[in-house]
Scaffold this motif. Structure first.
Motif, PDB file in Angstrom:
ATOM      1  N   LEU A 172       0.832  -1.071  -0.068  1.00  0.00           N
ATOM      2  CA  LEU A 172       0.066  -0.058   0.009  1.00  0.00           C
ATOM      3  C   LEU A 172       0.913   1.333   0.002  1.00  0.00           C
ATOM      4  CD1 LEU A 172      -2.694   1.551   0.412  1.00  0.00           C
ATOM      5  CD2 LEU A 172      -2.461   1.344   2.601  1.00  0.00           C
ATOM      6  N   VAL A 173       1.914   1.286   0.690  1.00  0.00           N
ATOM      7  CA  VAL A 173       2.663   2.484   0.986  1.00  0.00           C
ATOM      8  C   VAL A 173       3.412   2.626  -0.339  1.00  0.00           C
ATOM      9  CG1 VAL A 173       4.824   3.220   2.294  1.00  0.00           C
ATOM     10  CG2 VAL A 173       3.074   2.414   3.402  1.00  0.00           C
ATOM     11  N   VAL A 174       4.061   1.570  -0.999  1.00  0.00           N
ATOM     12  CA  VAL A 174       4.689   1.743  -2.194  1.00  0.00           C
ATOM     13  C   VAL A 174       3.668   2.371  -3.303  1.00  0.00           C
ATOM     14  CG1 VAL A 174       6.117   0.466  -4.071  1.00  0.00           C
ATOM     15  CG2 VAL A 174       6.525   0.124  -1.796  1.00  0.00           C
ATOM     16  N   THR A 175       2.521   1.696  -3.300  1.00  0.00           N
ATOM     17  CA  THR A 175       1.623   1.992  -4.286  1.00  0.00           C
ATOM     18  C   THR A 175       1.159   3.448  -4.196  1.00  0.00           C
ATOM     19  OG1 THR A 175       0.631  -0.185  -4.349  1.00  0.00           O
ATOM     20  CG2 THR A 175      -0.723   1.761  -5.341  1.00  0.00           C
ATOM     21  N   VAL A 176       1.116   4.071  -2.953  1.00  0.00           N
ATOM     22  CA  VAL A 176       0.660   5.302  -2.692  1.00  0.00           C
ATOM     23  C   VAL A 176       1.797   6.339  -3.030  1.00  0.00           C
ATOM     24  CG1 VAL A 176       0.200   6.975  -0.941  1.00  0.00           C
ATOM     25  CG2 VAL A 176      -1.012   5.072  -0.978  1.00  0.00           C
ATOM     26  N   GLU A 177       3.068   5.791  -2.740  1.00  0.00           N
ATOM     27  CA  GLU A 177       4.138   6.454  -3.347  1.00  0.00           C
ATOM     28  C   GLU A 177       4.225   6.797  -4.550  1.00  0.00           C
ATOM     29  OE1 GLU A 177       8.922   7.032  -2.433  1.00  0.00           O
ATOM     30  OE2 GLU A 177       7.849   5.380  -1.282  1.00  0.00           O
ATOM     31  N   LEU A 178       4.149   5.824  -5.650  1.00  0.00           N
ATOM     32  CA  LEU A 178       4.176   5.720  -6.967  1.00  0.00           C
ATOM     33  C   LEU A 178       3.124   6.507  -7.517  1.00  0.00           C
ATOM     34  CD1 LEU A 178       4.802   2.078  -7.605  1.00  0.00           C
ATOM     35  CD2 LEU A 178       6.451   3.710  -7.920  1.00  0.00           C
ATOM     36  N   ILE A 179       1.819   6.491  -6.943  1.00  0.00           N
ATOM     37  CA  ILE A 179       0.727   7.247  -7.467  1.00  0.00           C
ATOM     38  C   ILE A 179       0.950   8.840  -7.108  1.00  0.00           C
ATOM     39  CG2 ILE A 179      -1.681   7.843  -7.141  1.00  0.00           C
ATOM     40  CD1 ILE A 179      -2.224   5.004  -6.614  1.00  0.00           C
ATOM     41  N   SER A 180       1.591   9.011  -5.887  1.00  0.00           N
ATOM     42  CA  SER A 180       1.988  10.478  -5.760  1.00  0.00           C
ATOM     43  C   SER A 180       3.069  11.017  -6.660  1.00  0.00           C
ATOM     44  CB  SER A 180       2.602  10.599  -4.228  1.00  0.00           C
ATOM     45  OG  SER A 180       1.384  10.255  -3.440  1.00  0.00           O
ATOM     46  N   ASN A 181       4.090  10.205  -6.915  1.00  0.00           N
ATOM     47  CA  ASN A 181       5.119  10.712  -7.985  1.00  0.00           C
ATOM     48  C   ASN A 181       4.692  10.660  -9.161  1.00  0.00           C
ATOM     49  OD1 ASN A 181       7.131  10.325  -5.758  1.00  0.00           O
ATOM     50  ND2 ASN A 181       7.296   8.392  -6.354  1.00  0.00           N
ATOM     51  N   LEU A 182       3.630  10.001  -9.634  1.00  0.00           N
ATOM     52  CA  LEU A 182       3.097  10.191 -11.085  1.00  0.00           C
ATOM     53  C   LEU A 182       2.180  11.538 -10.863  1.00  0.00           C
ATOM     54  CD1 LEU A 182       2.240   9.124 -13.782  1.00  0.00           C
ATOM     55  CD2 LEU A 182       0.321   7.836 -12.784  1.00  0.00           C
ATOM     56  N   ILE A 183       1.491  11.734  -9.954  1.00  0.00           N
ATOM     57  CA  ILE A 183       0.607  13.122  -9.936  1.00  0.00           C
ATOM     58  C   ILE A 183       1.358  14.342  -9.893  1.00  0.00           C
ATOM     59  CG2 ILE A 183      -1.023  14.367  -8.397  1.00  0.00           C
ATOM     60  CD1 ILE A 183      -2.364  11.712  -7.641  1.00  0.00           C
ATOM     61  N   GLY A 184       2.445  14.226  -9.165  1.00  0.00           N
ATOM     62  CA  GLY A 184       3.592  15.286  -8.973  1.00  0.00           C
ATOM     63  C   GLY A 184       3.987  15.464 -10.303  1.00  0.00           C
ATOM     64  N   ARG A 185       4.460  14.479 -11.119  1.00  0.00           N
ATOM     65  CA  ARG A 185       5.048  14.655 -12.541  1.00  0.00           C
ATOM     66  C   ARG A 185       4.116  15.566 -13.541  1.00  0.00           C
ATOM     67  NH1 ARG A 185       7.770   9.738 -11.613  1.00  0.00           N
ATOM     68  NH2 ARG A 185       6.066   8.697 -12.541  1.00  0.00           N
ATOM     69  N   LEU A 186       2.856  14.934 -13.400  1.00  0.00           N
ATOM     70  CA  LEU A 186       1.639  15.429 -14.064  1.00  0.00           C
ATOM     71  C   LEU A 186       1.307  16.898 -13.892  1.00  0.00           C
ATOM     72  CD1 LEU A 186      -0.838  12.436 -14.183  1.00  0.00           C
ATOM     73  CD2 LEU A 186       0.518  13.027 -15.970  1.00  0.00           C
ATOM     74  N   LEU A 187       1.454  17.172 -12.612  1.00  0.00           N
ATOM     75  CA  LEU A 187       1.135  18.635 -12.369  1.00  0.00           C
ATOM     76  C   LEU A 187       2.146  19.487 -12.550  1.00  0.00           C
ATOM     77  CD1 LEU A 187      -0.509  18.077  -8.823  1.00  0.00           C
ATOM     78  CD2 LEU A 187      -1.485  18.701 -10.636  1.00  0.00           C
TER      79      LEU A 187
END
Length: 266
Positions: free
Chosen positions: A250-265
């Motif tokens: 869960l923690v790894v998945t949340v971190e990957l999603i956060s990094n993806l959102i950060g790159r998109l923003l």
């Protein structure tokens, strides 16, 4: 001897002395703590036995699969508590940060009061928050939510204030010079400019709170932390290992999603 060479030798001798002094202080601190706790250093030599026991007992087995439905439910519940606490705290933190930022506040006293308030909230450990709130709200999801909320409110308030102050007084004055009102400066000038930075802080706190929510669950008797404690105490080590694995995923998945959102923003 060459004066330059003497200076180089003096420099390195001074550095070696400082390094030696630091190592001595650390060694004395460790020795003092070990004596105070009655800790036996030679026990570290048997650490491989503990690791072997973990590998033998905590690896999820075939019987552990039967617990997956319950684990996934509590894991999702823990994730929701972390997200809810973070988003609610972010709204409150943004309001306090706008009031308390030095570039926007009407009185510097207000800024110092809000800074002190946020420092108090974030410097109380999450475990302490959970233990304090247990007396009033007992063991339930609300206690975990509030513990995460208060700690996150303090952290994000300070982070948002610094982000707003980095925007610069000159830019705010330039917007005001064009005839923009206070609310227009904030909602049409300031917030769109710093939205990416604010979102990055929120995503970071969601990641952090997912981890902390597991620990809080041990104290509040809720979520994935409670399930782990239940399985561990009832000697169902395989199921407890599956809980640990699910939290890591869960923690790894949340971190990957956060990094993806950060790159998109960005």
């Amino acid at each position: 001897m060459n004066p330059n060479l003497q200076q180089v030798n003096h420099f390195f001798n001074k550095k070696r002395f400082r390094l030696s002094l630091i190592l001595v202080i650390l060694g004395l601190a460790y020795a003092g703590a070990s004596l105070g706790l009655g800790f036996q250093t030679h026990s570290l030599l048997n650490i491989q036995d503990g690791i072997a026991w973990l590998i033998q007992n905590f690896i999820p087995n075939e019987a552990s699969k039967g617990y997956w439905h319950e684990i996934s439910q509590q894991l999702f519940r823990t994730f929701l508590v972390a997200v809810a606490a973070t988003t609610c705290a972010a709204v409150g933190a943004l309001f306090l940060a706008i009031i308390g930022a030095k570039t926007l506040t009407a009185a510097i006293t207000v800024s110092w009061v809000i800074r002190g308030f946020s420092s108090l909230l974030r410097n109380i450990p999450i475990v302490a928050w959970a233990m304090i709130l247990l007396f009033s709200f007992k063991q339930n999801d609300l206690t975990g939510f509030l513990a995460l909320f208060f700690m996150t409110l303090g952290f994000l308030t300070r982070a948002f204030m610094e982000t707003i102050e980095d925007f610069g007084t000159e830019k705010i004055q330039a917007l005001q010079a064009t005839g923009a009102t206070y609310l227009q400066v904030i909602f049409q000038g300031l917030l769109p400019e710093i939205a990416v930075a604010l979102m990055s802080w929120i995503l970071y706190m969601i990641e952090n709170n997912v981890r902390d929510a597991t620990l809080v669950g041990l104290l509040t008797g809720t979520g994935i932390g409670f399930i782990f404690n239940l399985y561990f105490k009832s000697l169902r080590y395989g199921a407890a290992g599956l809980v640990v694995l699910s939290v890591i995923l869960l923690v790894v998945t949340v971190e990957l999603i956060s990094n993806l959102i950060g790159r998109l923003l960005s």
